[in-house]
Design a protein around this motif. Sequence first.
Motif, PDB file in Angstrom:
ATOM      1  N   ARG A   1      -5.920  -9.844  -6.093  1.00 52.51           N
ATOM      2  CA  ARG A   1      -7.277 -10.308  -5.825  1.00 52.51           C
ATOM      3  C   ARG A   1      -7.791 -11.179  -6.967  1.00 52.51           C
ATOM      4  NH1 ARG A   1     -10.577  -5.134  -4.731  1.00 52.51           N
ATOM      5  NH2 ARG A   1     -12.267  -6.644  -4.661  1.00 52.51           N
ATOM      6  N   LEU A   2      -7.483 -10.798  -8.192  1.00 55.98           N
ATOM      7  CA  LEU A   2      -7.888 -11.595  -9.346  1.00 55.98           C
ATOM      8  C   LEU A   2      -7.204 -12.961  -9.315  1.00 55.98           C
ATOM      9  CD1 LEU A   2      -9.338 -11.916 -12.057  1.00 55.98           C
ATOM     10  CD2 LEU A   2      -7.416 -10.758 -13.135  1.00 55.98           C
ATOM     11  N   GLU A   3      -5.910 -12.977  -9.017  1.00 55.73           N
ATOM     12  CA  GLU A   3      -5.174 -14.238  -8.947  1.00 55.73           C
ATOM     13  C   GLU A   3      -5.731 -15.128  -7.832  1.00 55.73           C
ATOM     14  OE1 GLU A   3      -0.644 -15.810  -8.113  1.00 55.73           O
ATOM     15  OE2 GLU A   3      -0.929 -13.782  -8.883  1.00 55.73           O
ATOM     16  N   ASP A   4      -6.030 -14.541  -6.675  1.00 53.13           N
ATOM     17  CA  ASP A   4      -6.614 -15.311  -5.575  1.00 53.13           C
ATOM     18  C   ASP A   4      -7.958 -15.910  -5.982  1.00 53.13           C
ATOM     19  OD1 ASP A   4      -4.439 -14.650  -4.008  1.00 53.13           O
ATOM     20  OD2 ASP A   4      -5.505 -13.123  -2.828  1.00 53.13           O
ATOM     21  N   ALA A   5      -8.780 -15.117  -6.669  1.00 54.67           N
ATOM     22  CA  ALA A   5     -10.085 -15.607  -7.121  1.00 54.67           C
ATOM     23  C   ALA A   5      -9.924 -16.748  -8.128  1.00 54.67           C
ATOM     24  CB  ALA A   5     -10.900 -14.467  -7.727  1.00 54.67           C
ATOM     25  N   GLU A   6      -8.980 -16.590  -9.055  1.00 54.55           N
ATOM     26  CA  GLU A   6      -8.726 -17.656 -10.035  1.00 54.55           C
ATOM     27  C   GLU A   6      -8.262 -18.922  -9.336  1.00 54.55           C
ATOM     28  OE1 GLU A   6      -5.882 -15.792 -12.669  1.00 54.55           O
ATOM     29  OE2 GLU A   6      -7.407 -15.586 -14.221  1.00 54.55           O
ATOM     30  N   ASN A   7      -7.346 -18.784  -8.380  1.00 50.68           N
ATOM     31  CA  ASN A   7      -6.838 -19.954  -7.654  1.00 50.68           C
ATOM     32  C   ASN A   7      -7.965 -20.658  -6.899  1.00 50.68           C
ATOM     33  OD1 ASN A   7      -4.233 -19.563  -8.555  1.00 50.68           O
ATOM     34  ND2 ASN A   7      -3.604 -18.422  -6.751  1.00 50.68           N
ATOM     35  N   GLN A   8      -8.849 -19.887  -6.314  1.00 49.07           N
ATOM     36  CA  GLN A   8      -9.969 -20.474  -5.595  1.00 49.07           C
ATOM     37  C   GLN A   8     -10.875 -21.254  -6.546  1.00 49.07           C
ATOM     38  OE1 GLN A   8     -12.286 -17.725  -3.269  1.00 49.07           O
ATOM     39  NE2 GLN A   8     -13.749 -19.269  -2.674  1.00 49.07           N
ATOM     40  N   VAL A   9     -11.169 -20.671  -7.692  1.00 50.56           N
ATOM     41  CA  VAL A   9     -12.029 -21.354  -8.671  1.00 50.56           C
ATOM     42  C   VAL A   9     -11.365 -22.631  -9.159  1.00 50.56           C
ATOM     43  CG1 VAL A   9     -13.009 -21.184 -10.997  1.00 50.56           C
ATOM     44  CG2 VAL A   9     -13.296 -19.308  -9.378  1.00 50.56           C
ATOM     45  N   TRP A  10     -10.069 -22.553  -9.513  1.00 49.17           N
ATOM     46  CA  TRP A  10      -9.364 -23.747  -9.990  1.00 49.17           C
ATOM     47  C   TRP A  10      -9.292 -24.808  -8.901  1.00 49.17           C
ATOM     48  CZ3 TRP A  10      -9.071 -24.951 -14.753  1.00 49.17           C
ATOM     49  CH2 TRP A  10      -8.914 -23.995 -15.745  1.00 49.17           C
TER      50      TRP A  10
END
Length: 92
Positions: free
Chosen positions: A49-58
């Motif tokens: 979930r953290l990785e998905d959130a980071e990818n979305q922000v980037w």
Amino acid sequence: MQNYSLDNIGQVSEDVLEQAKHQPVVLMENANPSYVLMSAEAYRSLLRRLEDAENQVWGELAEKAVDSASMVGSDTFVSELKQLAALEEAQP
């Protein structure tokens, strides 16, 4: 989320591990949260979930950068292409 005192962890370790299978468990020390115990699957899920959130922000930042950017010298490049096309049309 269940809380346990580190002073009593020896007496409740089976219960703590059982609770951690279902939800994160907070281990307290001097009435302050010190550790969080959770299942490996819950931890992996949290990381995903953290990785998905980071990818979305980037991704959103990249889209904004592309939308607000222009290629350096793009006007000159387009002008040169038009001149070359005009020369090409003028030749028999």
